[in-house]
Write a protein that holds these residues in place. Structure first.
Motif, PDB file in Angstrom:
ATOM      1  N   CYS A 240       9.621  -9.386 -49.960  1.00 61.20           N
ATOM      2  CA  CYS A 240      10.996  -9.458 -50.461  1.00 61.20           C
ATOM      3  C   CYS A 240      10.936  -9.977 -51.900  1.00 61.20           C
ATOM      4  CB  CYS A 240      11.843 -10.404 -49.611  1.00 61.20           C
ATOM      5  SG  CYS A 240      12.049  -9.890 -47.898  1.00 61.20           S
TER       6      CYS A 240
ATOM      7  N   GLU B  78      11.597 -17.212 -37.835  1.00 61.54           N
ATOM      8  CA  GLU B  78      11.249 -16.013 -37.060  1.00 61.54           C
ATOM      9  C   GLU B  78       9.764 -15.665 -37.086  1.00 61.54           C
ATOM     10  OE1 GLU B  78      15.539 -15.908 -37.552  1.00 61.54           O
ATOM     11  OE2 GLU B  78      14.000 -15.927 -39.118  1.00 61.54           O
TER      12      GLU B  78
ATOM     13  N   PRO C   3       5.356 -10.617 -39.467  1.00 63.34           N
ATOM     14  CA  PRO C   3       6.034 -10.440 -38.177  1.00 63.34           C
ATOM     15  C   PRO C   3       6.485 -11.801 -37.660  1.00 63.34           C
ATOM     16  CG  PRO C   3       3.970  -9.214 -38.249  1.00 63.34           C
ATOM     17  CD  PRO C   3       3.981 -10.081 -39.466  1.00 63.34           C
ATOM     18  N   ASP C   4       7.690 -11.970 -37.173  1.00 65.83           N
ATOM     19  CA  ASP C   4       8.734 -11.024 -36.880  1.00 65.83           C
ATOM     20  C   ASP C   4       9.903 -11.205 -37.864  1.00 65.83           C
ATOM     21  OD1 ASP C   4       7.556  -9.890 -34.527  1.00 65.83           O
ATOM     22  OD2 ASP C   4       7.981 -11.780 -33.508  1.00 65.83           O
ATOM     23  N   GLN C   5       9.607 -11.392 -39.121  1.00 68.97           N
ATOM     24  CA  GLN C   5      10.629 -11.591 -40.145  1.00 68.97           C
ATOM     25  C   GLN C   5      11.174 -10.241 -40.615  1.00 68.97           C
ATOM     26  OE1 GLN C   5       8.219 -13.970 -42.936  1.00 68.97           O
ATOM     27  NE2 GLN C   5       9.519 -15.738 -42.447  1.00 68.97           N
ATOM     28  N   GLU C   6      12.500 -10.193 -40.792  1.00 68.16           N
ATOM     29  CA  GLU C   6      13.157  -8.984 -41.284  1.00 68.16           C
ATOM     30  C   GLU C   6      13.666  -9.240 -42.697  1.00 68.16           C
ATOM     31  OE1 GLU C   6      13.407  -5.978 -40.056  1.00 68.16           O
ATOM     32  OE2 GLU C   6      12.355  -6.454 -38.180  1.00 68.16           O
TER      33      GLU C   6
ATOM     34  N   GLU D 257      16.264  -8.303 -44.430  1.00 67.71           N
ATOM     35  CA  GLU D 257      17.685  -8.628 -44.598  1.00 67.71           C
ATOM     36  C   GLU D 257      17.970 -10.078 -44.230  1.00 67.71           C
ATOM     37  OE1 GLU D 257      16.474  -6.108 -42.855  1.00 67.71           O
ATOM     38  OE2 GLU D 257      16.929  -4.447 -44.235  1.00 67.71           O
TER      39      GLU D 257
ATOM     40  N   SER E 286      12.560  -4.656 -51.012  1.00 65.36           N
ATOM     41  CA  SER E 286      11.843  -5.283 -49.903  1.00 65.36           C
ATOM     42  C   SER E 286      11.035  -4.250 -49.129  1.00 65.36           C
ATOM     43  CB  SER E 286      12.830  -5.973 -48.953  1.00 65.36           C
ATOM     44  OG  SER E 286      13.683  -5.019 -48.340  1.00 65.36           O
TER      45      SER E 286
ATOM     46  N   ARG F 177       8.976  -4.108 -45.071  1.00 62.56           N
ATOM     47  CA  ARG F 177       8.760  -4.836 -43.818  1.00 62.56           C
ATOM     48  C   ARG F 177       7.271  -5.076 -43.538  1.00 62.56           C
ATOM     49  NH1 ARG F 177      11.595  -1.072 -39.684  1.00 62.56           N
ATOM     50  NH2 ARG F 177      10.960   0.469 -41.237  1.00 62.56           N
TER      51      ARG F 177
END
Length: 489
Positions: free
Chosen positions: A228, A279, A361-364, A366, A396, A398
């Motif tokens: 990000c 997360e 993982p497991d960060q998004e 947004e 960003s 993923r």
């Protein structure tokens, strides 16, 4: 190595591999010359003046694939706008070789574009002329990613030259915009190829666009961090000001942006942003043991970086975990500030602080974007400055992870042992390759990163290279991979 010892090693290989490997060795000079042709094409996707060269590289590769008997299509992915002008995006190569329903099908991805390079940047040789020196092949794209793409083609050719049936069906997706964010590729994957059934018979996806952790031991990669990227803009005046005339009369933008940037991370690299670690995926059973067995020397790592010290007291496991499976925050610069040598006494009217967070993982993206903006807005309120501030996420990608215990990874590990006579390390990487998760989602299949190059190849930097050994043995690796995947039930 004596001839008898070499012969013994070759004869210990299963199936057609002794014959195929011998064919690779016989064509070493030819394969290097093919790489020389590819490196000479200045397919710099970030430079619109080189857009024709990107197209030239696509057409060159298409011709090579067709010579192998592949069925190839060029997929138009539209245009994009730069500085108000519209430019065509280079076509994406989509094709296949073989459609035997009794065989497994592997989808191969690679990219044909490269980063900018000039002799004046500090290269010791012309970047678009392949130069062989001390067992190394120097040239832009040699390891990222033209060399590995060619290793796939050479592996296929070696089977064919021996009159041996290729063990699997192969599908190809080769693009020429990866270094520019793979513009247009996701739309092709999700909106065209997936609905058309391109991935219906695909069993596995394999990408060779990364590198060994070090320089001597091969690895297989099962995870990548996402990213990000943020701007934090502060404006104190409509124009730059003179510090001798106006200094002390305004709330300066630089002081504000430095305050905000300094609030993001502590001296040990821990991210201070509220909820940032919330997360992060928990450590799975046996994960720490995997890190313990990875070949990695913190002392050599520190020396290779020229660093004055390493985080986490130089602990091997902690360094690897914080490099791969935990998020990190890096501050990259301040736009609008004085950067030239000398003693300029300007007060910048507006500055933009730039930083990124490598997410895991497991960060998004947004969610992380909201955490960051909310945090900076709260810190701004504490600051109490009358200046204008805007914090926002610019772009960003993923994170990606796969199951390293999957049969696909076991097949690649066996292939690695056939070539290098050693069990590969199972690694993650700290960087980001967004197309990896796109291919995983579009295909619904297991995706793997199977590197050819070494950890000191200097991709994106001056004097990029691939070792002759890695190039030739990498071709054998991919040939062995095709064999081992072909054995899977």
């Amino acid at each position: 190595m004596s001839y008898l010892k070499f012969k013994k090693i070759i004869m210990s290989l299963p199936g057609p591999l002794p014959t195929v490997f011998d064919q690779v060795d016989k064509n070493k000079t030819k394969f290097i010359e093919v790489l020389r042709e590819a490196v000479a094409i200045k397919s710099i996707s970030t430079d619109v003046t080189c857009r024709d060269e990107c197209t030239k590289m696509v057409l060159w590769t298409k011709k090579k694939l067709e010579a192998l008997g592949a069925t190839v299509e060029l997929k138009n992915i539209g245009t994009h706008v730069i500085d108000g002008k519209t430019y065509p995006l280079p076509d994406v190569i989509v094709g296949y070789l073989g459609n035997d329903p009794k065989k497994k099908t592997t989808c191969i991805y690679g990219h044909l574009d490269v980063q900018p390079a000039n002799l004046s940047d500090g290269w010791l040789t012309e970047p678009f002329e392949l130069v062989e020196k001390d067992g190394k092949l120097f040239g832009r794209g040699s390891t990222d990613d033209k060399g590995p793409v060619l290793c796939w083609l050479h592996a296929i050719e070696s089977y064919q030259n021996c009159g041996i049936d290729i063990p699997v069906n192969i599908k190809f997706v080769f693009e020429a915009m990866e270094e520019s964010g793979s513009e247009g590729l996701d739309e092709l994957l999700y909106d065209v190829l997936k609905p058309s059934g391109f991935f219906n018979d695909v069993d596995f996806v394999c990408i060779s666009d990364n590198y060994w952790l070090g320089t001597t031991k091969p690895c297989i990669t099962y995870g990548l961090r996402g990213m990000c990227y943020f701007f934090v803009e502060v404006e104190c005046a409509a124009q730059d000001l003179h510090s001798g005339v106006m200094g002390g009369t305004v709330h300066e933008s630089m002081a504000d942006v430095v305050y905000l940037l300094n609030s993001l991370v502590d001296k040990d690299g821990k991210i201070i942003i509220t909820n940032l670690y919330k997360e992060v995926a928990p450590i799975f059973d046996g994960e720490k043991e995997m890190y313990e067995n990875i070949e990695f020397d913190p002392i050599e790592y520190k020396k290779s970086l020229g660093a004055h010290g390493l985080a986490h007291n130089g602990d091997k496991i902690q360094l690897l975990m914080y490099r791969w499976r935990y998020p990190s925050l890096s501050i990259h610069g301040i736009q609008g500030a004085v950067w030239e040598p000398g003693t300029k006494t300007v007060i910048p009217g507006k500055v933009i602080g730039k930083f990124s967070i490598r997410i895991v993982p497991d960060q998004e993206p947004e969610v992380i974007g909201k955490y960051v903006v909310d945090y900076l807005n709260a810190k701004w309120a504490e600051r109490g400055s009358p200046n204008r501030m805007k914090a926002h996420m610019v772009h960003s990608g993923r994170p990606w992870t796969a199951d390293p215990k999957h049969e696909h990874y076991a097949a690649a590990a066996r292939a690695t042992k056939h070539v290098f006579k050693i069990e590969p390390d199972m690694c993650r990487e700290g960087g980001s390759i967004p197309v990896t998760i796109s291919l995983q989602e579009a295909s619904g299949k297991n995706v793997m990163l199977l590197p050819v190059g070494a950890g000191d190849d200097m991709a994106h930097s001056q004097n990029e290279k691939i070792n002759v050994k890695n190039y030739i043995e990498g071709t054998k690796l991919l040939a062995a991979y095709l064999y081992e995947v072909g054995l899977l039930k």
